[in-house]
Write a protein that holds these residues in place. Structure first.
Motif, PDB file in Angstrom:
ATOM      1  N   TYR A 245       1.193  -1.233   0.157  1.00  0.00           N
ATOM      2  CA  TYR A 245      -0.501   0.216  -0.272  1.00  0.00           C
ATOM      3  C   TYR A 245       1.091   1.037  -0.498  1.00  0.00           C
ATOM      4  N   GLU A 246       1.492   1.067   0.382  1.00  0.00           N
ATOM      5  CA  GLU A 246       2.819   2.113   0.828  1.00  0.00           C
ATOM      6  C   GLU A 246       3.090   2.505  -0.704  1.00  0.00           C
TER       7      GLU A 246
ATOM      8  N   ALA B 182       0.492   4.726  -2.720  1.00  0.00           N
ATOM      9  CA  ALA B 182      -0.246   5.500  -2.009  1.00  0.00           C
ATOM     10  C   ALA B 182       1.017   6.664  -2.766  1.00  0.00           C
TER      11      ALA B 182
ATOM     12  N   ILE C  81      -7.963   8.175  -0.942  1.00  0.00           N
ATOM     13  CA  ILE C  81      -7.826   6.607  -1.105  1.00  0.00           C
ATOM     14  C   ILE C  81      -8.825   5.865  -0.350  1.00  0.00           C
TER      15      ILE C  81
ATOM     16  N   LYS D 205      -4.262   4.095   7.323  1.00  0.00           N
ATOM     17  CA  LYS D 205      -4.129   5.546   7.265  1.00  0.00           C
ATOM     18  C   LYS D 205      -2.884   6.119   7.351  1.00  0.00           C
TER      19      LYS D 205
ATOM     20  N   VAL E  32      -0.228   5.664   4.311  1.00  0.00           N
ATOM     21  CA  VAL E  32      -0.995   6.787   3.868  1.00  0.00           C
ATOM     22  C   VAL E  32      -0.832   7.665   3.967  1.00  0.00           C
TER      23      VAL E  32
ATOM     24  N   VAL F 236      -8.930   9.513   2.958  1.00  0.00           N
ATOM     25  CA  VAL F 236      -8.920   8.333   3.060  1.00  0.00           C
ATOM     26  C   VAL F 236      -9.640   7.345   3.872  1.00  0.00           C
TER      27      VAL F 236
END
Length: 892
Positions: free
Chosen positions: A694-695, A698, A720, A735, A738, A757
């Motif tokens: 996810y990093e 993002a 997101i 979160k 993100v 988010v």
């Protein structure tokens, strides 16, 4: 005491003219026409409420109904001065009646009708004497026996048709009209023999027995398979039931001063404000609808445009035509909509047998609604409410390229506009099966019947050799939005051999053909298409719709092309961008597999570094198209098994990219195997386990947003979305990833963009704990595809095996994956919305499942107060119109 029978005509109108719930559409409109003074044969309606009771009591009639029906027959006898079952050869002759169905919404051709009821071996002689036309009397009797034997006695219709054809062949005749009275007498005798052979008893002679048999057959037809299929396709509840209309017969087959016809007050194919219809001299209604004889045009202009020789009604019967035209105008003003009308002329006198709101194509619906608003017949808001949002689908797909080569085989009547290419199929069951296998099919029939309803729905287009513009094929195809070419008389169709021939050429089952329902052309092969132009009436109605709707409409899209289509269709942002769809091309899938199969974070990051620029490029393309609009991006969601390699060559390519052995990868793949992957390691569970995934996503989003903002000066607004959240803590962790990534990118580039988010609510626990989750999430998007699966415990991918049965048995009103289960899933949505708003009053709420393009589901979304719905690009206009209609409905 409950009343079941309501009279109409002759000054006795018992029902409320607009009460379609009680009287059915046909009964309500017969009552309505009679009440405004139109020439309607007298009759009575047995209410729809009796249909339910009939089934509750084991398909039997309650005792009190017999007395009410007897009073209804007495009413008709009084008005017509005829007696039911009268065999006297003097006076006005015996009373004959029609027995017809009439649900509260039109179901053309789906249920049963019996005409000329009341004839037997004695009354036929009385009819011959009192009418002065022996041929007409015996023709009517053979029609009655044939229809009653089919509808009520359930005998083989083909046996009677075959006997008729043999009788004509023996006499050297081609048309029914060539048969004499003696010919019909002989055929009636043959029919009596067939009834005894097939049924085991003589044909019913008691007219009251005939009547009750017909009433029972009409009620019985409500549960016929074709009617159930039609209701399922058109979302008509099975508990509505049908009314039964019993009405004095008037006769269009009493010579050259008699006729019958079907007409529309405007063109149902184009919406043009011009009378449209067909008629036949010396015929009964079924002759026009069945296409047994080629019908004649209603107006002189239509005949001349078609270069047809037989005179139009306007020319052949000018006085009656003038009366009919006046009736058309009166009915359209009275009902304030285009009308579909059935009429009969008996020896120069006009009789109105039916009026109903006419089925029409989407193009016609738009034009009629806009024109009527401009003519001040209806308001703009009424125009918006008039058009079925789902029907717009007919307008949102390509049509044939006018400049493309066309290998025209033959030409028929342009019965329902649009274009379709597919393989020729000659049987409805085969059409359904081949369509289920993903093939595009064209159903080719001599003529269609109600039993073909499933094949017609499965087909992309319909082609018939017989039938006119108001035939069964034409009417049903227009209602379904299927292109149809009817009356292609040059086609010689051999359904048994699965072949048709025309002009020395053959079309065999499986051969590719193309239909142009706007010109009537039938072509060999496939013809290229062009994109639709959505201006004119479409654009006008959309402007009116946008004025009244409250909810915004977004699109589910993850490619620049889909985003462009959606924006052209009026989408106000992207409500669901599914990032997993971006990873399946040959180059990326290897890197994704490398990432999944890596045994440590370093291995995963090595693969993610290769994916980052590709993912960033994806978002740049999308943000450029959707400049200035919000884009909701769902981070990686699918079960890992969808990406795992299976073939040896796939393992080899991943091993080469990762620099590890194939056996190591196979061992790792086996470790990742899941028994129930849809409820396994997917959604936010991937992010919790491997936050670097996810990093990377993002970072790609924020870098793309900044790049596009710098280029265009209008920074995009990314939302997101963290998928499959069940707890507040899951969302908190994601979160944090993100937000941390956003701050890193903003610091690196010395620039920032606004973002939110939030989460997709797709688990029952998330809906119930929405108040807690809203402490972290800035928006909710209801993923009703998975929320339906997890609430009902039903797999969307496997449910087709039993859902049809569930709908037929009333367990579900509709397929819950097509139209939202409001009582169950809907209540969870409502709970989540209420609890989310209580925590965060300004929380943004939307829906992004397939239900976002379903009009009934959109109506529910309006009632809950969602901020937007998101639909597939081609359903955006449907959603815009449905949202407007939902807003109008909410206002009352």
């Amino acid at each position: 005491m409950t009343r079941y029978v309501y009279r109409f005509g002759g000054g006795a109108n018992d029902g409320a003219a607009g009460d379609k719930t009680l009287l059915g559409g046909k009964g309500a409109n017969l009552d309505g026409m009679a009440s405004i003074g139109l020439p309607v044969p007298p009759g009575f309606t047995i209410a729809t409420t009796m249909c339910a009771r009939y089934y509750e009591e084991g398909e039997k009639f309650p005792e009190e109904l017999f007395a009410e029906v007897a009073n209804g027959i007495a009413h008709i006898e009084t008005v017509t001065d005829k007696k039911f079952g009268d065999a006297t050869p003097t006076g006005n002759g015996p009373l004959l009646v029609s027995v017809r169905s009439g649900a509260r919404v039109s179901m053309p051709g789906m249920m049963d009708t019996v005409l000329n009821l009341g004839l037997n071996d004695q009354t036929v002689e009385a009819l011959a004497a009192t009418s002065g036309d022996e041929r007409f009397a015996w023709d009517s009797y053979r029609r009655f026996i044939q229809m009653y034997s089919d509808v009520v006695l359930c005998l083989d219709h083909g046996a009677f048709e075959e006997a008729l054809e043999i009788a004509k062949e023996d006499r050297g005749f081609h048309l029914d009209t060539e048969m004499t009275a003696n010919d019909w007498k002989a055929l009636v005798a043959k029919y009596h023999e067939l009834v005894v052979e097939e049924w085991g008893k003589p044909f019913p002679q008691d007219v009251h027995d005939q009547l009750w048999g017909a009433v029972g057959a009409v009620f019985g037809s409500w549960q016929a398979e074709r009617a159930k299929v039609y209701r399922r396709l058109n979302n008509i509840p099975g508990d509505w039931g049908t009314a039964v209309n019993v009405q004095a017969m008037v006769f269009g087959n009493m010579g050259d001063t008699s006729a019958t016809g079907v007409a529309f007050t405007r063109d149902p194919a184009t919406g043009e404000n011009a009378y449209y219809g067909e008629f036949l001299i010396n015929a009964q209604g079924e002759d026009v609808v069945a296409g047994i004889r080629t019908p004649q045009y209603l107006t002189k202009d239509a005949r001349e445009t078609a270069h047809a020789k037989p005179l139009s009604m306007e020319e052949a019967m000018p006085v009656v035509y003038g009366e009919l035209a006046a009736v058309f105008d009166l009915l359209e003003r009275h009902y304030r909509d285009m009308q579909d009308i059935e009429f009969t002329v008996e020896r120069g006198k006009l009789w109105m047998l039916q009026t109903r709101t006419g089925k029409r194509t989407a193009k016609a619906a738009l034009k009629i609604a806009v024109d009527m608003a401009n003519e001040d017949l209806i308001t703009q808001e009424e125009a918006v409410a008039r058009v079925d949002p789902s029907a717009l689908d007919q307008l949102l797909h390509p049509t044939l390229d006018p400049d493309a080569h066309r290998d025209v085989l033959t030409k028929g009547l342009p019965a329902s506009p649009g274009a379709a290419s597919g393989i020729a199929v000659f049987d409805s069951d085969v059409a359904e099966k081949r369509a289920e296998m993903g093939e595009s099919v064209i159903l080719v029939r001599v003529e269609t019947s109600p039993e073909d309803i499933h094949g017609m729905h499965a087909a992309k287009g319909i082609l018939t050799a017989r039938g006119g513009m108001t035939s069964h094929a034409a009417v049903v195809a227009r209602g379904m939005g299927r292109p149809c070419v009817s009356g292609a008389g040059a086609l010689a169709i051999d359904a048994a051999a699965k072949v048709c021939r025309v002009a020395g050429r053959e079309i065999r089952e499986g051969d590719l053909i193309t239909l142009d329902g706007s010109t009537g052309e039938v072509m060999a092969g496939s013809v290229p298409t062009v994109q639709p132009e959505l201006a004119g009436d479409f654009g006008t109605l959309m402007v009116w719709a946008d004025k009244v709707r409250r909810m915004r409409v977004r699109a589910n899209a993850e490619t620049p092309h889909d985003c462009q289509v959606a924006r052209e269709f009026g989408a106000e942002g992207v409500g669901l961008c599914r990032t997993e769809h971006m990873f399946f091309d040959d180059k990326r899938i290897t890197w994704v597999r490398q990432m999944i199969l890596a045994e440590n974070e370093a291995g995963r990051r090595a693969a993610l570094d290769k994916l980052l620029p590709e993912q960033r490029g994806d978002f740049v393309s999308i943000f450029e198209v959707m400049t200035g609009l919000p884009v909701t991006i769902r981070l990686l969601d699918p079960p890992l098994h969808e990406f795992l390699p299976h073939a040896e060559e796939d393992f080899a390519s991943v091993a080469e990219a990762a620099g590890v052995g194939i056996e190591t990868l196979k061992r790792r793949a086996n470790e990742l195997h899941e028994f129930n992957p849809m409820l396994g390691h997917r959604g936010c569970r991937l992010g919790v386990t491997y936050p670097e995934i996810y990093e990377m996503q993002a970072r790609a989003i924020f870098e793309a947003a900044l790049e596009v903002g710098s280029k265009t000066g209008a920074a995009p607004f990314p939302e997101i979305m963290i998928p499959l959240v069940a707890t507040k803590r899951e969302l908190e962790l994601m979160k944090e990833v993100v937000d941390r990534t956003a701050q890193a990118v903003f610091k690196e580039q010395n620039a920032s963009v606004e973002y939110h988010v939030g989460t997709m609510i797709e688990l029952p626990r998330a809906a119930l704990k929405a108040g807690e989750i809203a402490e972290v999430g800035e928006f909710f998007s209801f993923g009703t595809n998975d929320l339906t699966q997890t609430t009902l415990g039903v797999s969307r991918d496997d449910a087709s095996r039993f859902l049809t049965t569930y709908v037929d048995k009333g367990i579900y009103a509709r397929d819950p994956f097509v139209s939202l289960d409001i009582e169950g899933v809907g209540e969870l949505v409502q709970i989540a919305a209420e609890r989310g708003r209580k925590t965060r009053p300004n929380i943004k709420l939307g829906i992004c499942g397939e239900h976002g393009g379903d009009p009934a589901s959109i109506t529910f979304c309006e009632s809950v107060g969602l901020d937007y719905v998101s639909a597939s690009p081609y359903r955006v206009p449907i959603a815009r119109l449905a949202a407007a209609q939902a807003a109008l409905k909410a206002r009352g």
